[in-house]
Scaffold this active site. Structure first.
Site, PDB file in Angstrom:
ATOM      1  N   SER A 134      37.620  42.577  39.138  1.00  0.00           N
ATOM      2  CA  SER A 134      38.734  43.463  39.401  1.00  0.00           C
ATOM      3  C   SER A 134      39.637  42.739  40.395  1.00  0.00           C
ATOM      4  O   SER A 134      39.928  41.560  40.227  1.00  0.00           O
ATOM      5  CB  SER A 134      38.243  44.813  39.922  1.00  0.00           C
ATOM      6  OG  SER A 134      39.314  45.655  40.240  1.00  0.00           O
ATOM      7  N   TYR A 148      49.191  45.265  36.235  1.00  0.00           N
ATOM      8  CA  TYR A 148      47.948  44.670  36.712  1.00  0.00           C
ATOM      9  C   TYR A 148      47.071  45.714  37.384  1.00  0.00           C
ATOM     10  O   TYR A 148      45.865  45.821  37.103  1.00  0.00           O
ATOM     11  CB  TYR A 148      48.282  43.533  37.681  1.00  0.00           C
ATOM     12  CG  TYR A 148      47.095  42.725  38.142  1.00  0.00           C
ATOM     13  CD1 TYR A 148      46.492  41.810  37.284  1.00  0.00           C
ATOM     14  CD2 TYR A 148      46.594  42.848  39.433  1.00  0.00           C
ATOM     15  CE1 TYR A 148      45.407  41.045  37.708  1.00  0.00           C
ATOM     16  CE2 TYR A 148      45.518  42.093  39.866  1.00  0.00           C
ATOM     17  CZ  TYR A 148      44.931  41.188  38.996  1.00  0.00           C
ATOM     18  OH  TYR A 148      43.861  40.442  39.415  1.00  0.00           O
ATOM     19  N   LYS A 152      43.398  46.956  36.322  1.00  0.00           N
ATOM     20  CA  LYS A 152      42.257  46.752  37.208  1.00  0.00           C
ATOM     21  C   LYS A 152      41.657  48.074  37.699  1.00  0.00           C
ATOM     22  O   LYS A 152      40.436  48.167  37.882  1.00  0.00           O
ATOM     23  CB  LYS A 152      42.652  45.857  38.392  1.00  0.00           C
ATOM     24  CG  LYS A 152      42.977  44.420  37.993  1.00  0.00           C
ATOM     25  CD  LYS A 152      41.812  43.729  37.293  1.00  0.00           C
ATOM     26  CE  LYS A 152      42.059  42.243  37.092  1.00  0.00           C
ATOM     27  NZ  LYS A 152      40.930  41.581  36.397  1.00  0.00           N
TER      28      LYS A 152
END
Length: 294
Positions: A134, A148, A152
């Site tokens: 992550s 992003y 994540k």
């Protein structure tokens, strides 16, 4: 005892450092990359201890093939590391939907696809360790990195749910949350767009900081690789592990802020319940609060 590893994104960054650390420790490895020619030197240096596989993590057929290489070559698979990923900088308004889809496909669906490919092998073995990459951006919303962070945060939720299922078949799950490391993540592999003036205070600032930060990050990829190797030897590894001093500071500050906000709005939050006299008694199997990773 030598372990059998598969690492996605083995060509550079922490994935490359981890591949070398794993092989130097005497383990066996399926190293993967979109361009397997980038891994040819690993085969030359480590011989039969390493297998090279072409892998686009968004391709389920390629994922299954990479797992099959591990099973056919080494007889099984002990550790899989879902490391492949990337993150651009742009505002939500200016990032088009294709940008969102590509980042989420690679960072989230790539992790899901690879995880699903390895579960049957580990279920049969009743053993294994799935290590997901992550980010600090998976715990704290990062301005300029909405695709992003969306991906994540998805990895975090997916992996926490996964850990509760895998515990029943002897498979461990760990989520690695890096801060800034001296890899190509902030270099040529990243698109940095400062965007329009309205968002400059956060998006433009993020892009400028990323450029200034490149090659000055506190994190050492080789030391990170050694920590991950250590995690893979533990009987009871952590579910989440921030790596890097900046990651620890950022996550600690964010978590404290979330607890403060929870307490501040506690009364309003719980005001939505039925009165106590109108609620059925909770018992085994019907209290959602009992289903946690702790």
């Amino acid at each position: 005892m030598p372990q059998r590893w598969l690492i996605t994104g083995s060509s550079r960054g922490i994935g490359r450092a981890l591949s070398e650390v794993v092989l130097d420790a005497g383990h066996r490895l399926v190293a993967t990359a979109r361009e397997p020619a980038q891994l040819a030197d690993l085969a030359e240096r480590y011989g039969d201890a390493v297998r090279i596989a072409a892998l686009d993590v968004t391709d389920p057929v390629a994922a299954q093939a990479a797992v099959r290489v591990a099973v056919d070559s080494f007889g099984g698979l002990d550790v899989v590391v879902n490391n492949a990923g990337y993150g651009n900088v742009n505002s939500v308004e200016d990032a088009d939907l294709d940008d969102f889809r590509r980042e989420i496909e690679t960072n989230l669906f790539g992790t899901i696809i690879m995880t699903k490919a390895v579960i049957p092998v580990m279920r049969e073995q009743r053993a294994g360790h799935i290590i997901q990459f992550s980010s600090v951006g998976g715990r704290v919303g990062a301005p300029g990195r909405a695709p992003y962070s969306a991906a994540k945060w998805g990895v975090e939720g997916f992996s926490e749910a996964l850990s509760l299922e895998m515990a029943l078949i002897g498979v461990k799950v760990t989520v690695i949350e890096p801060g800034g490391f001296r890899t190509d993540f902030a270099g040529s592999s990243t698109s940095l767009r400062e965007g329009r003036a309205e968002y400059d205070a956060v998006v433009g600032a993020t892009a400028r900081l990323q450029r200034a930060y490149n090659n000055r990050q506190p994190g050492d990829p080789t030391r990170a690789a050694q920590v991950i190797l250590e995690i893979a030897t533990m009987d009871r590894p952590p579910l989440r592990l921030p790596i890097g001093s900046d990651a620890v500071k950022i996550i600690e500050r964010a978590d404290l802020g979330k607890l403060e906000e929870l307490e501040r709005w506690r009364g309003l939050s719980i005001s939505t319940d039925f009165p106590p006299e109108d609620r059925p008694a909770a018992g085994p199997g019907n209290d959602p609060s009992e289903m946690s990773s702790s």
